[in-house]
Design an enzyme around this catalytic site. Sequence first.
Site, PDB file in Angstrom:
ATOM      1  N   ASP A 121      -2.865  -3.752  -0.697  1.00 57.37           N
ATOM      2  CA  ASP A 121      -3.012  -2.338  -1.024  1.00 57.37           C
ATOM      3  C   ASP A 121      -4.463  -2.093  -1.389  1.00 57.37           C
ATOM      4  OD1 ASP A 121      -0.301  -1.978  -0.645  1.00 57.37           O
ATOM      5  OD2 ASP A 121       0.184  -2.162  -2.774  1.00 57.37           O
ATOM      6  N   ASP A 151       9.837   3.714   2.352  1.00 56.07           N
ATOM      7  CA  ASP A 151      10.008   3.407   0.932  1.00 56.07           C
ATOM      8  C   ASP A 151      11.305   4.063   0.482  1.00 56.07           C
ATOM      9  OD1 ASP A 151       7.485   2.213   0.963  1.00 56.07           O
ATOM     10  OD2 ASP A 151       6.484   4.076   0.387  1.00 56.07           O
TER      11      ASP A 151
END
Length: 271
Positions: free
Chosen positions: A11, A130
Amino acid sequence: MLAKRIIPCLDVKDGMTVKGVNFVDLRLAGDPVELGQAYSEQGADELVYLDITASHEGRRTFTDVVSRVAAQVNIPFTVGGGIGELADVERLLGAGADKVSINSAAMRQPSLIDEIATYFGSQVCVVAIDARLDADGTWRCYTHGGRTATTRSLYEWAHEAQERGAGELLFTSMNHDGTRQGFANDALSHLSATLSIPVIASGGAGTMDHFRDAFTLGHADAALAASVFHFGDISIPALKAYLRQNGIPIRQQNDTHHDKQQHHATTDQQQ
């Protein structure tokens, strides 16, 4: 049985790798290019880079990161974050990415999946989902880095993404993300049983057993993790050796490098 893949996820925020728990409480994990290079040398099969803020300025920063990764890393890598149109895909592929991952934009404009698959090929298009398991037993999809709930359920959206041309599905369980308590194997198993495209498990890796379970119980095609790799809890060579000992087919490092060469040859032919 096809060989399973191990995929470190990085990330990226403001040009640096970060990692949080349940999508919050971020801490620095290192330079994304240096980490990617190390993972490549250790035998990772692929990498995923996500621009987790994807502001306009962040996208320019991220494109530079992608270019530097492509110059130093010799395994396939996927990039995501802030991709909203074909021009974004073209920019990132031009910078050296092998695939793109789309999440919020795909939910907002599902036809983007069709467009990417048509113009660049399904193998370029990874749809990331997600999802959180609600109290009523429904896996609900979220967008914008897990901040915004939608009305879509995991399984019906995953099926639509496949029908529209997604080449792979990256499923992150928000309940499990960063907890190191294991992957969402029941949901993974259902996805793997009902989809024909590869499913990547994400969210919850804490031990080598968790990776084994993602493959044997969740029937995932690949397992993605971040903090256990970034902070040295699990080494990729040791993990691969453990999985082989447990009868799970794992790619050899040379196969991974060959796959990147093959991917670029296929993409060049399509373009």
